[in-house]
Motif scaffolding. Sequence first.
Motif, short mmCIF file in Angstrom:
data_model
loop_
_atom_site.label_atom_id
_atom_site.label_comp_id
_atom_site.label_asym_id
_atom_site.label_seq_id
_atom_site.Cartn_x
_atom_site.Cartn_y
_atom_site.Cartn_z
N PRO A 56 0.86 -1.19 0.00
CA PRO A 56 0.00 0.00 0.00
C PRO A 56 0.89 1.24 0.00
CG PRO A 56 0.02 -1.01 2.17
CD PRO A 56 0.79 -1.92 1.29
N ILE A 57 0.99 1.92 -1.13
CA ILE A 57 2.04 2.92 -1.35
C ILE A 57 1.97 4.07 -0.36
CG2 ILE A 57 2.97 4.58 -3.01
CD1 ILE A 57 3.63 1.61 -3.55
N ARG A 58 0.82 4.68 -0.19
CA ARG A 58 0.76 5.85 0.69
C ARG A 58 1.03 5.46 2.14
NH1 ARG A 58 0.12 10.96 0.57
NH2 ARG A 58 -0.18 10.94 -1.69
N GLU A 59 0.51 4.35 2.59
CA GLU A 59 0.76 3.91 3.97
C GLU A 59 2.23 3.56 4.16
OE1 GLU A 59 -1.65 2.93 2.04
OE2 GLU A 59 -3.55 3.31 3.08
N THR A 60 2.83 2.93 3.15
CA THR A 60 4.24 2.58 3.23
C THR A 60 5.10 3.84 3.30
OG1 THR A 60 3.91 0.51 2.04
CG2 THR A 60 6.14 1.41 2.04
N ALA A 61 4.78 4.83 2.46
CA ALA A 61 5.51 6.10 2.49
C ALA A 61 5.40 6.76 3.85
CB ALA A 61 4.98 7.02 1.40
N ARG A 62 4.20 6.77 4.42
CA ARG A 62 3.99 7.38 5.75
C ARG A 62 4.87 6.70 6.79
NH1 ARG A 62 -1.29 5.36 7.73
NH2 ARG A 62 0.11 3.60 8.16
N ASP A 63 4.87 5.37 6.80
CA ASP A 63 5.65 4.64 7.80
C ASP A 63 7.14 4.87 7.62
OD1 ASP A 63 3.28 3.70 8.82
OD2 ASP A 63 3.47 1.69 7.95
N LEU A 64 7.60 4.88 6.38
CA LEU A 64 9.03 5.04 6.13
C LEU A 64 9.52 6.44 6.48
CD1 LEU A 64 9.49 2.97 2.86
CD2 LEU A 64 10.45 2.49 5.13
N VAL A 65 8.68 7.45 6.33
CA VAL A 65 9.06 8.79 6.77
C VAL A 65 9.18 8.82 8.30
CG1 VAL A 65 8.25 11.18 6.98
CG2 VAL A 65 8.19 10.01 4.77
N ALA A 66 8.25 8.21 8.98
CA ALA A 66 8.31 8.17 10.45
C ALA A 66 9.58 7.47 10.93
CB ALA A 66 7.07 7.46 11.00
N PHE A 67 9.92 6.35 10.31
CA PHE A 67 11.13 5.63 10.70
C PHE A 67 12.39 6.39 10.27
CE2 PHE A 67 8.33 1.72 10.15
CZ PHE A 67 8.13 1.53 11.52
N LEU A 82 19.04 -11.26 0.93
CA LEU A 82 19.57 -9.97 1.39
C LEU A 82 20.72 -10.22 2.36
CD1 LEU A 82 16.29 -7.94 1.90
CD2 LEU A 82 18.18 -7.31 0.38
N GLU A 83 21.84 -9.57 2.16
CA GLU A 83 23.06 -9.83 2.92
C GLU A 83 23.18 -8.84 4.08
OE1 GLU A 83 26.02 -9.65 -0.14
OE2 GLU A 83 25.23 -11.42 -1.17
N PHE A 84 22.23 -8.95 5.00
CA PHE A 84 22.15 -8.02 6.13
C PHE A 84 21.77 -8.80 7.39
CE2 PHE A 84 21.54 -5.71 2.27
CZ PHE A 84 22.22 -4.52 2.45
N GLY A 85 22.25 -8.31 8.54
CA GLY A 85 22.03 -9.02 9.80
C GLY A 85 20.60 -9.02 10.28
N THR A 86 19.84 -8.00 9.93
CA THR A 86 18.42 -7.95 10.26
C THR A 86 17.65 -7.62 8.99
OG1 THR A 86 18.80 -7.20 12.54
CG2 THR A 86 16.62 -6.77 11.59
N VAL A 87 16.59 -8.37 8.73
CA VAL A 87 15.69 -8.08 7.61
C VAL A 87 14.28 -7.95 8.17
CG1 VAL A 87 14.73 -8.86 5.42
CG2 VAL A 87 17.15 -9.29 5.95
N TRP A 88 13.73 -6.76 8.05
CA TRP A 88 12.34 -6.53 8.47
C TRP A 88 11.43 -6.65 7.25
CZ3 TRP A 88 15.88 -2.61 10.40
CH2 TRP A 88 16.13 -2.70 11.78
N VAL A 89 10.19 -7.04 7.48
CA VAL A 89 9.20 -7.11 6.42
C VAL A 89 8.00 -6.27 6.84
CG1 VAL A 89 7.72 -8.60 5.02
CG2 VAL A 89 9.99 -9.40 5.74
N ASN A 90 7.67 -5.28 6.00
CA ASN A 90 6.56 -4.35 6.25
C ASN A 90 6.69 -3.59 7.56
OD1 ASN A 90 5.38 -5.15 3.78
ND2 ASN A 90 4.36 -6.87 4.77
N GLN A 91 7.93 -3.34 7.96
CA GLN A 91 8.23 -2.55 9.14
C GLN A 91 9.73 -2.24 9.11
OE1 GLN A 91 7.69 -4.80 12.79
NE2 GLN A 91 8.18 -6.69 11.73
N HIS A 92 10.19 -1.43 10.05
CA HIS A 92 11.61 -1.08 10.09
C HIS A 92 11.94 -0.60 11.50
CE1 HIS A 92 15.08 -0.24 7.33
NE2 HIS A 92 15.50 0.39 8.42
N GLU A 93 13.18 -0.82 11.91
CA GLU A 93 13.75 -0.26 13.15
C GLU A 93 13.38 -0.98 14.44
OE1 GLU A 93 16.10 1.87 13.36
OE2 GLU A 93 15.89 3.54 11.98
#
Length: 480
Positions: free
Chosen positions: A263-274, A427-438
């Motif tokens: 969901p593009i607008r909701e994803t953008a909102r969450d990513l700005v907050a994070f 993905l070559e990273f120690g933590t991978v979040w899905v539909n969230q971050h931080e």
Amino acid sequence: MTTTVVQNGDAAGYAAAPDDQNASEVINPATGQVVARYRRATREDVDSAVQRAEAAFKLWGATPHAERAEILLKIADAIQEETEEFARLESVDVGKPLAQAQDDMPLMWDALRFFAGAARVSSVPATGEYANGSTSWVRREPLGVVGLITPWNYPLLMAVWKIGPALAAGNTVLLKPASLTPSTTIKLVEVANRFLPEGVLNLILGDREAGTAMAEHPGIRKISLTGATSTGKFVAATAAKTVKRLGLELGGKAPVLVFADSPIRETARDLVAFGYYNSGQSCTSPCRIIVEETVYNEFVEAYCDEVKSLVVGDPLDPATTMGPVVSEHQMNQILGFIERARAAGAKIRVGGSRIDRAGWFIEPTVVTDVKQTDEIVQNEVFGPVMTIQAAKDDDEMLMLANDVNFGLSASVWTTNLARTLRFSKELEFGTVWVNQHEYNAAEMPFGGFGESGLGYELTAHAIDEYSQFKHVMVKPDVTS
């Protein structure tokens, strides 16, 4: 240097004399005004602290696990009781909005309570007869004196993440906060030392000289650092001279993969907050956004709209959603990244300038039209600056995500289960979040790949990171 009572922003026993030209100054990043001055710890101070810690280790290292756990629980309770003061100090030192500092506080006592419980759980193999008719068992023993060096962006959280497992394992500690943001660490040590025996937890207020002295000191058996990758490389090289254990939580350049089915607008909102939380000053900040080509324009528009709604201002004002960056030096570094990106052909969609007011304020900034090889894509900006790129398909998104030297964290924004499974693996990273971050959990490991570091914070295994293991093998019948 054992007294750590906080009085009017100073710590008794650490405050610099008025004529001390070498004092370390703490500056409120929202005003640019000096709020405290501390004398810098010398090599002699570090050596004295190591001697105190070595003496204290004889008792603390032999203290039963249950007693160590009980003390950690008391420290957690005391932090919770004084949460408002801790949050205020963190807000003033770092420039983080007070509401964000308050939101972070439960992470502190939760981590300490987790390590209190983990201290009583064995992680070693079961005793048994494995070879030669002998009985084997493993002793998990503390290392001795450990040196913990914490960063300026999350000074209290990183201190708790380090002292929790170090103390639970039975080590004694030298704790050195960043000279820019020592206040919550001073308060933490004061609170903890209400319950800990003398000499178990020692505060070192200083800069590079003190940190180097800790890395070089033969009496310190491990250095755990959270900081820049360049600092980590220096500490690793220095610590190698005495073959110290190392824990390095270093830089990051987190890719954020936004797919058309999210969901593009909701994803953008969450990513700005994070992304603009703590003014983007986080090693896990979702600063490198890669969007599926078919929804790129829609996402950029939605993301920029959300950024424009951020309220930049006084961290103590409840209306503020983004404060200043931590220092004038950091501000100038960030502005340099923006100007070089602009000169290389990138487009500044939002922000890009210093805000004309006292303190170290930068407009929340969005940069597009960047190349994968650009400095602003490859290197850690560590500020309120996010880049957005487009990619045509899953393979290109994965390639762009992994094409950096850092490997700390990443996130995937999709409703497709097959894609989630593929990207969580590749993905070559120690933590991978899905539909969230931080987000992090005390029960789960936190650490990075590549130039993002060595070892892990959190999880019960963090106690093992501060332990050494001794195999005891007994053959009962010596005549056979």
